[in-house]
Design a protein around this motif. Sequence first.
Motif, mmCIF file in Angstrom:
data_model
loop_
_atom_site.group_PDB
_atom_site.id
_atom_site.type_symbol
_atom_site.label_atom_id
_atom_site.label_comp_id
_atom_site.label_asym_id
_atom_site.label_seq_id
_atom_site.Cartn_x
_atom_site.Cartn_y
_atom_site.Cartn_z
ATOM 1 N N LEU A 83 -4.093 1.303 3.599
ATOM 2 C CA LEU A 83 -2.913 1.527 4.424
ATOM 3 C C LEU A 83 -3.311 1.927 5.845
ATOM 4 C CD1 LEU A 83 0.150 1.781 4.708
ATOM 5 C CD2 LEU A 83 -0.016 4.122 3.823
ATOM 6 N N SER A 129 0.762 3.764 -3.071
ATOM 7 C CA SER A 129 0.228 5.105 -2.809
ATOM 8 C C SER A 129 1.176 6.182 -3.326
ATOM 9 C CB SER A 129 -0.013 5.295 -1.306
ATOM 10 O OG SER A 129 -1.001 4.407 -0.842
ATOM 11 N N THR A 158 -8.565 4.948 -6.992
ATOM 12 C CA THR A 158 -7.674 3.865 -6.588
ATOM 13 C C THR A 158 -6.663 4.358 -5.554
ATOM 14 O OG1 THR A 158 -7.899 2.871 -8.775
ATOM 15 C CG2 THR A 158 -6.077 2.098 -7.424
ATOM 16 N N LEU A 159 -6.190 5.598 -5.727
ATOM 17 C CA LEU A 159 -5.280 6.189 -4.739
ATOM 18 C C LEU A 159 -5.963 6.272 -3.372
ATOM 19 C CD1 LEU A 159 -2.720 7.659 -3.851
ATOM 20 C CD2 LEU A 159 -3.669 9.776 -4.803
ATOM 21 N N SER A 173 -13.674 1.037 -0.518
ATOM 22 C CA SER A 173 -12.233 0.801 -0.683
ATOM 23 C C SER A 173 -11.687 -0.065 0.442
ATOM 24 C CB SER A 173 -11.485 2.134 -0.725
ATOM 25 O OG SER A 173 -11.858 2.891 -1.852
ATOM 26 N N TYR A 189 0.266 8.583 -6.444
ATOM 27 C CA TYR A 189 0.227 10.033 -6.200
ATOM 28 C C TYR A 189 1.102 10.764 -7.214
ATOM 29 C CZ TYR A 189 0.923 14.565 -4.024
ATOM 30 O OH TYR A 189 0.988 15.915 -3.805
ATOM 31 N N PHE A 238 0.822 -1.208 0.000
ATOM 32 C CA PHE A 238 0.000 0.000 0.000
ATOM 33 C C PHE A 238 0.863 1.269 0.000
ATOM 34 C CE2 PHE A 238 -3.761 -2.319 2.156
ATOM 35 C CZ PHE A 238 -4.266 -2.658 0.908
ATOM 36 N N SER A 239 1.955 1.242 0.754
ATOM 37 C CA SER A 239 2.816 2.427 0.829
ATOM 38 C C SER A 239 3.457 2.724 -0.521
ATOM 39 C CB SER A 239 3.902 2.218 1.892
ATOM 40 O OG SER A 239 3.339 2.018 3.162
ATOM 41 N N MET A 287 -5.934 2.813 -1.874
ATOM 42 C CA MET A 287 -4.644 2.424 -1.315
ATOM 43 C C MET A 287 -4.398 3.103 0.034
ATOM 44 S SD MET A 287 -3.321 0.224 -3.293
ATOM 45 C CE MET A 287 -3.856 -0.443 -4.873
ATOM 46 N N LEU A 288 -4.738 4.391 0.130
ATOM 47 C CA LEU A 288 -4.549 5.115 1.382
ATOM 48 C C LEU A 288 -5.491 4.585 2.473
ATOM 49 C CD1 LEU A 288 -4.182 8.740 -0.036
ATOM 50 C CD2 LEU A 288 -2.379 7.324 0.967
ATOM 51 N N SER A 289 -6.726 4.251 2.064
ATOM 52 C CA SER A 289 -7.682 3.685 3.034
ATOM 53 C C SER A 289 -7.191 2.333 3.541
ATOM 54 C CB SER A 289 -9.058 3.527 2.381
ATOM 55 O OG SER A 289 -9.565 4.759 1.924
#
Length: 310
Positions: free
Chosen positions: A198, A48, A190-191, A78, A52, A44-45, A194-196
């Motif tokens: 993470l 992300s 999608t970003l 998400s 970004y 995820f990191s 990924m943040l959710s």
Amino acid sequence: MSRSANTTAVLYLLLCTFLWGASFPVGKHALSEVNALTLVMWRFSIASVCLYLYTKYKHMLPIPTLTPKQWTWAIGVSIIGVGGLNLGLFTGLEQTNANNGALIMALSPLVTSLIGSVAQRQFPTKGALFSLVVCLSGVLLVLTDGAFAKLLAFEFNHGDQMIFLGMLCWSLYTYLTQGISRWMPMIPYTLIGMLSGLGVISLMVWFSADVHPLQESVAISRSVFGDLMFIGVLGTVGGYLLWISGVKQLGAANASLFFNFVPVFAALTAFAYGQQVTGLQLLGMAIVIAGLLIPRLVKWQHQRLAVHKL
């Protein structure tokens, strides 16, 4: 629609499914040194950061103004889809074979279409029912090691169960995303996913006394570091962008056929890693691919005959 553009789209989709398929045995190899939650945090990191930078480069930011209800819906879906998939997939891979995982995930397009039929209160087509029966037979053949009597006692490997739950989360996410995409571009969405994911995984790690991401990350070997970068950059971001490009050119229906190559590429990569690939797994893959392709081929044949009669 030019032939060269179609050829490029086919190559994109083949490369995409190779990256996705290879992520199963690569992830299995990485789990020899890191916990599943640590692996997911890495994924995820990395994803992300890459997404970004890509959205900034393509001038896709800022994200369109959304209502509180839309934000809640987007983040909630998400967490279920992206978070549920990765949690189920990588915790499952700790306890099962990478080829089993890829085979279970190959059911995702079919399950997504069945979820759509249920949600819209429509009876599935004969082709969908045929695929369901044949594909489940192939998957169950592998998961039970050919001993279908295990079905009566529900004696499935816990890892297989976790991956199956992850696949269901992803299928639900795929269906619900069709509605969200009407008011939010897919890549920024999608970003957010990924943040959710993470955020959720970070909370789980915080309350898990047995998981130490920092210590594990410092101690990993170069090969496992390469595994983590492959999964985050190529298996996640690269695969997703290639998939979008292929779908735009060929359409979702045609692109979904390429998903059948995921377990094939997973088996080839697992073999290259020295992981076991059994004859039963290969037979299961063949049955699943046949179950997905045969209704499509029959439909195409009927369409060709109809055109010739005109």
